[in-house]
Design a protein around this motif. Structure first.
Motif, short mmCIF file in Angstrom:
data_model
loop_
_atom_site.label_atom_id
_atom_site.label_comp_id
_atom_site.label_asym_id
_atom_site.label_seq_id
_atom_site.Cartn_x
_atom_site.Cartn_y
_atom_site.Cartn_z
N ILE A 1 2.45 9.67 -5.53
CA ILE A 1 3.12 10.95 -5.24
C ILE A 1 4.16 11.24 -6.31
O ILE A 1 4.29 12.38 -6.79
N LEU A 2 4.89 10.18 -6.70
CA LEU A 2 5.92 10.36 -7.73
C LEU A 2 5.30 10.91 -9.02
O LEU A 2 5.84 11.82 -9.65
N MET B 1 13.15 15.39 -4.14
CA MET B 1 12.24 14.54 -3.38
C MET B 1 12.00 13.21 -4.10
O MET B 1 11.91 12.15 -3.48
N THR B 2 11.92 13.26 -5.40
CA THR B 2 11.64 12.01 -6.14
C THR B 2 12.77 11.00 -5.93
O THR B 2 12.52 9.80 -5.84
N ILE B 3 14.01 11.50 -5.84
CA ILE B 3 15.14 10.56 -5.63
C ILE B 3 14.94 9.80 -4.32
O ILE B 3 15.05 8.57 -4.27
N ASP B 4 14.64 10.53 -3.25
CA ASP B 4 14.45 9.89 -1.94
C ASP B 4 13.24 8.96 -1.94
O ASP B 4 13.27 7.89 -1.35
N LEU B 5 12.18 9.42 -2.62
CA LEU B 5 10.97 8.58 -2.64
C LEU B 5 11.22 7.27 -3.39
O LEU B 5 10.74 6.21 -2.99
N LYS B 6 12.01 7.36 -4.45
CA LYS B 6 12.31 6.14 -5.21
C LYS B 6 13.13 5.18 -4.36
O LYS B 6 12.92 3.97 -4.40
N GLU B 7 14.05 5.75 -3.58
CA GLU B 7 14.84 4.90 -2.68
C GLU B 7 13.95 4.20 -1.65
O GLU B 7 14.12 3.02 -1.35
N ALA B 8 13.00 4.95 -1.11
CA ALA B 8 12.08 4.36 -0.12
C ALA B 8 11.26 3.24 -0.77
O ALA B 8 11.05 2.18 -0.20
N TRP B 9 10.82 3.49 -1.99
CA TRP B 9 10.03 2.49 -2.72
C TRP B 9 10.84 1.20 -2.91
O TRP B 9 10.34 0.10 -2.71
N LYS C 1 0.85 -1.21 0.00
CA LYS C 1 0.00 0.00 0.00
C LYS C 1 0.89 1.26 0.00
O LYS C 1 0.65 2.21 -0.76
N MET C 2 1.94 1.20 0.82
CA MET C 2 2.83 2.36 0.89
C MET C 2 3.55 2.56 -0.45
O MET C 2 3.69 3.68 -0.92
N GLN C 3 3.96 1.45 -1.05
CA GLN C 3 4.62 1.56 -2.36
C GLN C 3 3.67 2.20 -3.38
O GLN C 3 4.07 3.07 -4.15
N ASP C 4 2.40 1.76 -3.36
CA ASP C 4 1.42 2.32 -4.32
C ASP C 4 1.24 3.82 -4.11
O ASP C 4 1.17 4.59 -5.06
#
Ligand SMILES: Nc1nc2c(ncn2[C@@H]2O[C@H](COP(=O)(O)OP(=O)(O)OP(=O)(O)O)[C@@H](O)[C@H]2O)c(=O)[nH]1
Ligand SMILES: [Mg+2]
Length: 437
Positions: free
Chosen positions: A166-167, A402-410, A158-161
């Protein structure tokens, strides 16, 4: 893909043994080995048990047979099981016959691995299966069951989705770089990231309870000679394991025993009474006492009515974070004398309270009743990585950063859900399974 087979039950004599075979050829091979009674092969239906004859090169036997048709099986492939009379010769002979007809020996965990690769089970659910098989306590079974049920997987998927959503919004803001749009997208994203951080923090907070559920709680019973340490061990495990006498210095060597309270294992060590000893054996025993004290999660420092300066000195020497001062022999004197808890190893008074006290020291009830906890270091590492990346995302002042960090979290979350995990790690996870699972 090769057709695999293995004995899925422990090797040895027993009521029944089960051989599993999975893959394209499994049904074809089964037909060569098994003849169902009173029904033709073409009328055999999936998920029904059939009694019949197993025939190998050297013997025949009666057995039960069941067939699961792809994709509705544990592996997602055609899968068959023979339920044989339990016994080495019978089971090995039938397995060899499957191998002779073209099946190949399965690797440890290969059935579950195929289930994962065929989308039947998530990676963390598969890890729940192995956790349950290896569980030594009821609490660990429950933790494994929660993984198997997919609680962690669902949360992470769910978090990945949501991160993907957001991305997409951030990409749109990058494509149309109007000031308003950018800051709106950033602000909106940050609100949601805060929510993720809260959820991940809750998961991270389960790690201590999870560790004790998984490994048990190590408890050392220490104190002067004759205060009743061995009596306390016997009272806690509810059987006369250790020798008890009124002679100081009775226990020479450490004694380990396990008891379970509310589903959690406590690994107890009774130690030799601490004093200045001249006797070589006793000296060595006392050295071991200090070693156990050092390695314990909690020390039960036992005193009795003779609480003295000597006790205080010993207590000062034991530099542990978790010490419970337990005053024993409450049947003789019932003053606390500065202790944390009063018990009688003889009458059993206070023993349940002591167990409860230790339980509360290490186990968070809310986490246990919530069910979901990070018992796997692999999951914990992934959650930590996702958490740190999201924290960085929260302070990013530009959408592209922000997208770089979000992609890492994903990516980090994908190691739990299995979407980004490497083949080498998958292999390592399934290697830990037993043969035939
Ligand atoms: N009255 C009373 N006596 C107790 C109690 N617990 C232990 N004792 C007695 O205390 C004496 C010593 O008990 P142990 O359990 O052997 O003591 P210990 O601390 O293991 O002694 P060492 O192994 O010598 O260090 C025995 O005579 C026990 O019966 C209790 O709760 N009440
Ligand atoms: Mg003893």
């Amino acid at each position: 893909m090769r057709t695999i087979c293995a004995i899925s039950t422990p090797i040895g004599t027993g009521g029944i043994s089960i051989i599993r075979m999975s893959g394209e050829q499994s049904l074809v091979i089964a037909q060569k080995i098994f003849s169902p009674y009173g029904v033709k092969w073409q009328d055999i239906e999936p998920r029904k048990m059939y009694l019949g004859k197993v025939k190998t090169k050297n013997f025949s036997d009666q057995a039960l047979f069941v067939y699961f048709k792809a994709p509705n099986s544990y592996t997602g492939e055609n899968l068959v099981e023979f339920h044989l009379h339990g016994g080495n010769a019978l089971t090995m002979g039938t397995l060899n016959q499957c191998l002779e007809f073209g099946a190949q020996m399965a690797e440890p965990g290969e059935f579950t691995k195929r289930g994962f690769l065929n989308g039947k089970i998530s990676l963390s659910s598969a890890e729940g299966v192995i956790e349950m098989i290896n569980a030594q306590s009821e609490a660990q079974v429950n933790a494994g069951y929660n993984l198997l049920e997919g609680a962690l997987n669902k949360k992470c998927v769910k978090m990945q989705d949501e991160i993907t959503d957001i991305l997409a919004e951030l990409e749109a803001a990058i494509d149309y770089p109007e000031e308003d749009l950018e800051s709106m997208a950033l602000g909106e994203a940050k609100k949601r990231i805060k929510g993720f951080l809260d959820a991940l923090k809750k998961l991270k907070d389960t790690q201590n309870t999870a560790r004790f559920v998984k490994d048990g709680i190590k408890v050392a019973i220490a104190g002067k000679p004759n205060v009743g340490k061995s009596s306390l061990l016997n009272a806690l495990i509810e059987y006369d394991r250790a020798i008890v006498t009124d002679i100081p210095g009775t226990t020479r060597d450490t004694i380990d025993e396990v008891f379970s309270y509310k589903g959690v294992n406590f690994i107890l060590t009774d130690t030799a009474g601490l004093r200045r000893a001249d006797d070589t054996i006793e000296k060595l025993g006392i050295e071991r006492s200090y070693k156990s004290i050092k390695g314990a999660d909690v020390v039960l420092f036992l005193i009795d009515n003779t609480y003295s300066k000597e006790d205080q000195k010993l207590l000062e020497q034991i530099q542990k974070k978790n010490i419970i001062i337990v005053k024993n022999k409450s049947d003789v004197s019932d003053t606390l004398n500065g202790a944390d808890i009063l018990i009688s190893a003889k009458t059993g008074e206070g023993i349940t309270e002591l167990k409860e006290k230790m339980y509360n020291m290490f186990i968070d009830r809310k986490i246990i009743s919530g069910g979901l906890m990070l018992t796997h270091s692999r999951h914990l590492a992934a959650v930590n990585r996702a958490y740190n990346s999201l924290k960085n995302a929260l302070i990013a002042d530009q959408p592209d950063l922000m997208t770089i960090d979000l992609k890492e979290a994903w990516q980090a979350l994908g190691e739990i859900t299995g979407s980004t995990v490497s083949e080498a790690i998958i292999d390592r996870i399934f290697e830990k399974f037993c043969l035939g699972k």
